[in-house]
Design a protein around this motif. Structure first.
Motif, short mmCIF file in Angstrom:
data_model
loop_
_atom_site.label_atom_id
_atom_site.label_comp_id
_atom_site.label_asym_id
_atom_site.label_seq_id
_atom_site.Cartn_x
_atom_site.Cartn_y
_atom_site.Cartn_z
N UNK A 22 0.85 -1.19 0.00
CA UNK A 22 0.00 0.00 0.00
C UNK A 22 0.88 1.24 0.00
N UNK A 23 0.54 2.19 -0.87
CA UNK A 23 1.29 3.43 -0.98
C UNK A 23 0.42 4.56 -0.44
N UNK A 24 0.78 5.16 0.70
CA UNK A 24 -0.02 6.25 1.26
C UNK A 24 0.07 7.52 0.41
N UNK A 25 -0.82 8.45 0.67
CA UNK A 25 -0.79 9.72 -0.05
C UNK A 25 0.48 10.48 0.31
N UNK A 26 1.08 11.11 -0.68
CA UNK A 26 2.30 11.87 -0.45
C UNK A 26 3.57 11.07 -0.65
N UNK A 27 3.45 9.81 -1.02
CA UNK A 27 4.62 8.95 -1.24
C UNK A 27 4.70 8.62 -2.72
N UNK A 28 5.89 8.75 -3.29
CA UNK A 28 6.11 8.42 -4.70
C UNK A 28 7.01 7.20 -4.79
N UNK A 29 6.65 6.28 -5.66
CA UNK A 29 7.44 5.07 -5.89
C UNK A 29 7.73 4.98 -7.38
N UNK A 30 9.03 4.85 -7.74
CA UNK A 30 9.44 4.75 -9.15
C UNK A 30 10.50 3.67 -9.27
N UNK A 31 10.54 3.06 -10.46
CA UNK A 31 11.60 2.12 -10.80
C UNK A 31 12.26 2.65 -12.06
N UNK A 32 13.43 3.28 -11.92
CA UNK A 32 14.18 3.83 -13.05
C UNK A 32 15.29 2.85 -13.41
N UNK A 33 15.07 2.09 -14.47
CA UNK A 33 16.05 1.06 -14.82
C UNK A 33 16.07 0.00 -13.73
N UNK A 34 17.17 -0.11 -13.04
CA UNK A 34 17.26 -1.05 -11.93
C UNK A 34 17.26 -0.36 -10.58
N UNK A 35 16.98 0.95 -10.54
CA UNK A 35 17.03 1.71 -9.29
C UNK A 35 15.62 1.99 -8.78
N UNK A 36 15.32 1.47 -7.61
CA UNK A 36 14.02 1.67 -6.96
C UNK A 36 14.11 2.93 -6.11
N UNK A 37 13.24 3.90 -6.36
CA UNK A 37 13.24 5.18 -5.65
C UNK A 37 11.91 5.39 -4.94
N UNK A 38 11.98 5.72 -3.66
CA UNK A 38 10.79 5.99 -2.86
C UNK A 38 11.00 7.33 -2.17
N UNK A 39 10.05 8.25 -2.33
CA UNK A 39 10.14 9.56 -1.70
C UNK A 39 8.90 9.83 -0.89
N UNK A 40 9.09 10.57 0.21
CA UNK A 40 7.97 10.90 1.07
C UNK A 40 8.32 12.04 2.00
N UNK A 41 7.49 12.26 3.02
CA UNK A 41 7.72 13.38 3.92
C UNK A 41 8.99 13.26 4.75
N UNK A 42 9.48 12.05 5.02
CA UNK A 42 10.68 11.87 5.84
C UNK A 42 11.95 11.74 5.03
N UNK A 43 11.86 11.87 3.71
CA UNK A 43 13.08 11.83 2.91
C UNK A 43 12.94 11.00 1.65
N UNK A 44 14.08 10.73 1.05
CA UNK A 44 14.16 9.99 -0.22
C UNK A 44 15.06 8.78 0.00
N UNK A 45 14.63 7.60 -0.43
CA UNK A 45 15.43 6.38 -0.32
C UNK A 45 15.60 5.76 -1.70
N UNK A 46 16.78 5.21 -1.95
CA UNK A 46 17.07 4.54 -3.22
C UNK A 46 17.71 3.19 -2.94
N UNK A 47 17.41 2.21 -3.80
CA UNK A 47 17.99 0.88 -3.67
C UNK A 47 18.13 0.28 -5.06
N UNK A 48 19.26 -0.32 -5.32
CA UNK A 48 19.51 -0.96 -6.61
C UNK A 48 18.89 -2.35 -6.60
N UNK A 49 18.09 -2.67 -7.62
CA UNK A 49 17.45 -3.98 -7.71
C UNK A 49 18.16 -4.89 -8.69
N UNK A 50 19.17 -4.38 -9.38
CA UNK A 50 19.96 -5.14 -10.34
C UNK A 50 19.10 -5.75 -11.44
N UNK A 51 17.96 -5.12 -11.74
CA UNK A 51 17.08 -5.56 -12.80
C UNK A 51 16.35 -6.86 -12.52
#
Length: 179
Positions: A10-39
């Motif tokens: 579940x993705x709450x309001x105000x949170x963005x989830x993207x998969x750019x290539x192999x990089x998973x990016x999640x942003x929200x009110x407490x900051x931005x997190x990134x993790x490599x998924x290696x495709x």
């Protein structure tokens, strides 16, 4: 088939989830997190939920449930954050803040000064408990483990730095063994 991987996140309001290539990016009110998924995964966002699927059943299927759990932890981290609490047990053991650094007096010849990495903060409560707070669950756990390793609890009296609620199995001293 992964039972964990099939569950939507579940993705709450105000949170963005993207998969750019192999990089998973999640942003929200407490900051931005990134993790490599290696495709290894594909991401599909439907309404207020994200579904994770493996790119191929053989190699990606091994990591399907793992990356779904990592995504859920990232979403929770950018919305509410994570905390670990530690307590100091022992005569003269204390913690205090020195700017943004944590200074521990734990029975060594010198005070132990710990510098928080980016995204992690320390707090010392009035009871002397150390609170480690941040948005990345892995980093918060690692920093809390490093604070604990400055003086781990010893098995005879239980003195040292421990997690709140941690039970230390104490040993009987050597005077009890003589008869």
């Amino acid at each position: 088939m992964s039972r964990i991987g099939k569950q939507p996140v579940k993705i709450p309001a105000g949170v963005t989830v993207k998969l750019n290539g192999g990089l998973l990016e999640v942003g929200g009110p407490k900051g931005q997190l990134k993790r490599d998924t290696f495709g290894r995964i594909k991401l599909a966002i439907d309404g207020g939920a994200a579904n994770v699927a493996p790119t191929d059943e053989v190699e990606g299927g091994k990591y399907w449930g793992l990356y779904r759990t990592l995504l859920a932890n990232m979403v929770e981290g950018v919305t509410t954050g994570f905390t670990r609490q530690l307590e100091l047990v022992g005569t003269g053991y204390r913690a205090q803040m020195q700017g943004k650094n944590l200074q521990l007096t734990v029975g060594k010849s010198h005070p132990v000064i710990m510098e928080p990495p980016t995204g992690v903060t320390f707090e010392v409560s009035k009871e002397g408990k150390v609170v480690v707070t941040g948005s990345d669950k892995e980093t918060v756990g690692l920093v809390a483990a490093n604070v604990r390793s400055s003086r781990p609890p010893e098995p005879y009296h239980g003195k040292g730095v421990r997690y709140v609620g941690e039970v230390i199995a104490t040993k009987v001293g050597k005077s009890a063994g003589k008869k």
